[in-house]
Design an enzyme around this catalytic site. Sequence first.
Site, PDB file in Angstrom:
ATOM      1  N   HIS A   1       0.837  -1.218   0.000  1.00 52.09           N
ATOM      2  CA  HIS A   1       0.000   0.000   0.000  1.00 52.09           C
ATOM      3  C   HIS A   1       0.865   1.259   0.000  1.00 52.09           C
ATOM      4  O   HIS A   1       1.840   1.365   0.749  1.00 52.09           O
ATOM      5  CB  HIS A   1      -1.033  -0.003   1.126  1.00 52.09           C
TER       6      HIS A   1
ATOM      7  N   ASP B   1       6.270   0.610   6.597  1.00 51.04           N
ATOM      8  CA  ASP B   1       4.813   0.460   6.446  1.00 51.04           C
ATOM      9  C   ASP B   1       4.264   1.573   5.559  1.00 51.04           C
ATOM     10  O   ASP B   1       3.924   2.615   6.047  1.00 51.04           O
ATOM     11  CB  ASP B   1       4.167   0.482   7.832  1.00 51.04           C
TER      12      ASP B   1
ATOM     13  N   GLU C   1      -4.803   1.992   2.632  1.00 45.20           N
ATOM     14  CA  GLU C   1      -4.919   0.831   3.524  1.00 45.20           C
ATOM     15  C   GLU C   1      -5.053   1.271   4.983  1.00 45.20           C
ATOM     16  O   GLU C   1      -5.788   0.673   5.752  1.00 45.20           O
ATOM     17  CB  GLU C   1      -3.671  -0.062   3.370  1.00 45.20           C
ATOM     18  N   GLU C   2      -4.360   2.346   5.342  1.00 47.15           N
ATOM     19  CA  GLU C   2      -4.245   2.687   6.766  1.00 47.15           C
ATOM     20  C   GLU C   2      -5.541   3.163   7.407  1.00 47.15           C
ATOM     21  O   GLU C   2      -5.809   2.854   8.560  1.00 47.15           O
ATOM     22  CB  GLU C   2      -3.149   3.752   6.976  1.00 47.15           C
TER      23      GLU C   2
END
Lengths: 456, 456
Positions: free
Chosen positions: B279, B291, B325-326
């Site tokens: 992502h 991330d 995504e987060e």
Amino acid sequence: MKKITFLLLLISFTGFSQISDEEQLKAIYNQALTNSKCYSQLEYLSNTIGHRLSGSAGAEKAVLYTKQQMEQSGAFDKVYLQEVMVPKWVRGGKEEAYIKVQGKKIKVPVCALGGSIATSKNGVTAEVIEVQSFKELEQLGTEKIKGKIVFFNRPMNPSNIEAFHSYGSAGDQRRSGPKEASKFGAVGAIVRSLNFRLDDYPHTGATSYGDIPVEQRIPTAAISTNGAELLSKELKQNPKLTFYFKQSCYQEKDVLSYNVVGEIKGSVTPEKIIVVGGHLDSWDLADGSHDDGAGCVQSLEVVNIFKNLNYKPKNTIRVVMFMNEENGGRGGDKYQEQSLKNNENHIFAMESDSGGFSPRGFSIEADDSSFSKIAQWKSLFEPYLIHSFMKGHSGSDIQDLTSRRIVKAGLRPDSQRYFDYHHAGNDTFEAVNKRELELGAATMTSLIYLIDKYGI
Amino acid sequence: MKKITFLLLLISFTGFSQISDEEQLKAIYNQALTNSKCYSQLEYLSNTIGHRLSGSAGAEKAVLYTKQQMEQSGAFDKVYLQEVMVPKWVRGGKEEAYIKVQGKKIKVPVCALGGSIATSKNGVTAEVIEVQSFKELEQLGTEKIKGKIVFFNRPMNPSNIEAFHSYGSAGDQRRSGPKEASKFGAVGAIVRSLNFRLDDYPHTGATSYGDIPVEQRIPTAAISTNGAELLSKELKQNPKLTFYFKQSCYQEKDVLSYNVVGEIKGSVTPEKIIVVGGHLDSWDLADGSHDDGAGCVQSLEVVNIFKNLNYKPKNTIRVVMFMNEENGGRGGDKYQEQSLKNNENHIFAMESDSGGFSPRGFSIEADDSSFSKIAQWKSLFEPYLIHSFMKGHSGSDIQDLTSRRIVKAGLRPDSQRYFDYHHAGNDTFEAVNKRELELGAATMTSLIYLIDKYGI
């Protein structure tokens, strides 16, 4: 009594013993992750004591600290120091170096290699000849090398999966490069740091002049990988550039130091010894947290875990903090010497000296049948993501340890980051992760538990 | 022609095909370790673009950058953007917090949780009630909670080997804590950062108010683990202390963003699709290098390696940079929606969203027969220290992707360090090791190669 016999039979037939090993390993890992002392001990070794180069004040403090930790733990039957004379090499003032090209001076980070001689007070200034190998050095010969600084610039091979293989195959440059260069009349040697990364840390480590007479020895330094890349690039454009470096390191007389030994007497076969250790000395550019503070505190943790689990080993367990692995190996030699003298029977030796990273398994020195026996335990380790049981080098301090029939093993943590820190100024406490350190200690404890229980 | 038939027969009988897979994996790992682009792409994403929270300027730049990288690679037959409306949450000014106790103000590091409302301009000041669980919250009830700040302080369980298990079981506090606390009249919520370490980084992450009416929502922040330890200690001594925090975050209207998609048309069965991705969005406190910058550049690297090896996939390969995504998962949803609309046939989906650490294996969503087929390839991965093939969650962006018969997998790197950085201010480029990142990319490429070649 009959009931007990029946129970024992039942145990052996139902594989209860196997279940019990599973439970024991679970308890070991649980202790390590929730109730360990190793991380705070490492913090003390690294941040309160600092570097522990053989013969230094730090090494002396570390001997006293780990002895005291062993004594205070209450886990050992006996704690003692084993005298050993160690070489004392001193770095002296901070090294300086620059590339002098087209009237400019470009500073580059260097550090003297361990065991090197100093330059004169004014440093060394000379033209540079870059080589990749000793063969190339030979081909160039005295004519092209005499009066120059030899620059060993073969990078660690990035294509190996196991980082130590790349270290092994590039390490000749550091260990023997200066010696080889001096044979052709070089006035100094510069070695590319043994580091995969491009960064600004020079990495020290031992070099040896071998049997080269004192007056022919040349000063030698490691250069950071960024520095090496820059020097190589500049050389391509200006082969006549000069390089300057200055260092004031020196060798003192050997001094008295110690291996620190803690012993738990075996409850069944005390004459059989299992030894586990790391090396207490470190290089001097940082705290040696990975190399090898980690291995020392993990070895102490093995016994801490046994104590917390109230596990009484059948064989004698000896925890050894070896002195002088980095620049002499005298501690390992002394331990072996004493063992032979006392006609001791070591059945197993383990060293942790590959950093405090996430453990992956063991490299094992054993004959086929002993190796197979250990490999049978693999499934017990799988829940802990320990998969790698390979034949290979155990550890520098135990590699020469002989006994009637001995198996030796080294803890193998993930190796990818090790050479980011190895012998460099960033091998500090912050570079060690608590959980990874603890998992390594649990992995060591588990194998020692199994070997203690079942023998080899 | 007969000769060729004979050769093919020979190949299938002699297991030449198996040897060829070994060679192919070796070539894949070799490419990744010696000729990859992913580390420099990550450097650009992290250090030039910076954070990529959905709807931010960084997210927009990252869309353009990765699209351009795909186009410039020359590896894809088609590169396109997939429109998706994403939520836009903005942190606003830097948060402030202190413990007020016995006339002293002790500053502690906090950050608003993603999706939280702001405090008033003067902040919130209230007494604190510490809880470990929602059950405890319920037992305390409105009487004891009303008007207070609820402090969720259950640490991640250190005894799990796999760090994500501890994240899973502690994550309810962040995801739903504020919602639950608001039901009992709390005026704010403070959540212990989801981090094993004791340090000073507050870790953000999404929280959800669920169906709580807007006027009942309470502001909510994460506190660093050191801050949480301190607050808990002070509370034991002074249960009547007050806590102050101020934050100015807000939610804007949804904005247009994109998934970035690159496609190589399959040479044999183009209607069968293999998707690999990460992502592109990140949290906003750092660069989101682990991330999930890592997963994005590793996915790009899969195709780079195929190109360098001149490997033409039989099936269509799609690389997807998922957006959001987060804090919404809209990119994953949109991809699935379009796939259903176009009646696409996905046979395999892989996501890398567990950090750029040393790869250990895969967690796989598959029926037993497909899982067994994949597990048969384990021995091919052993030279690369990839041992872990387990059933489990694949990845957030692909978890809902359905197709006729699809297998899904997530890359599983070593998890021990992941939560040192996750959603925190230290998730920066420096925290990623080049070799570990590359080994992850090679591991992904290898499994995709095998699935492309043999099907599932």
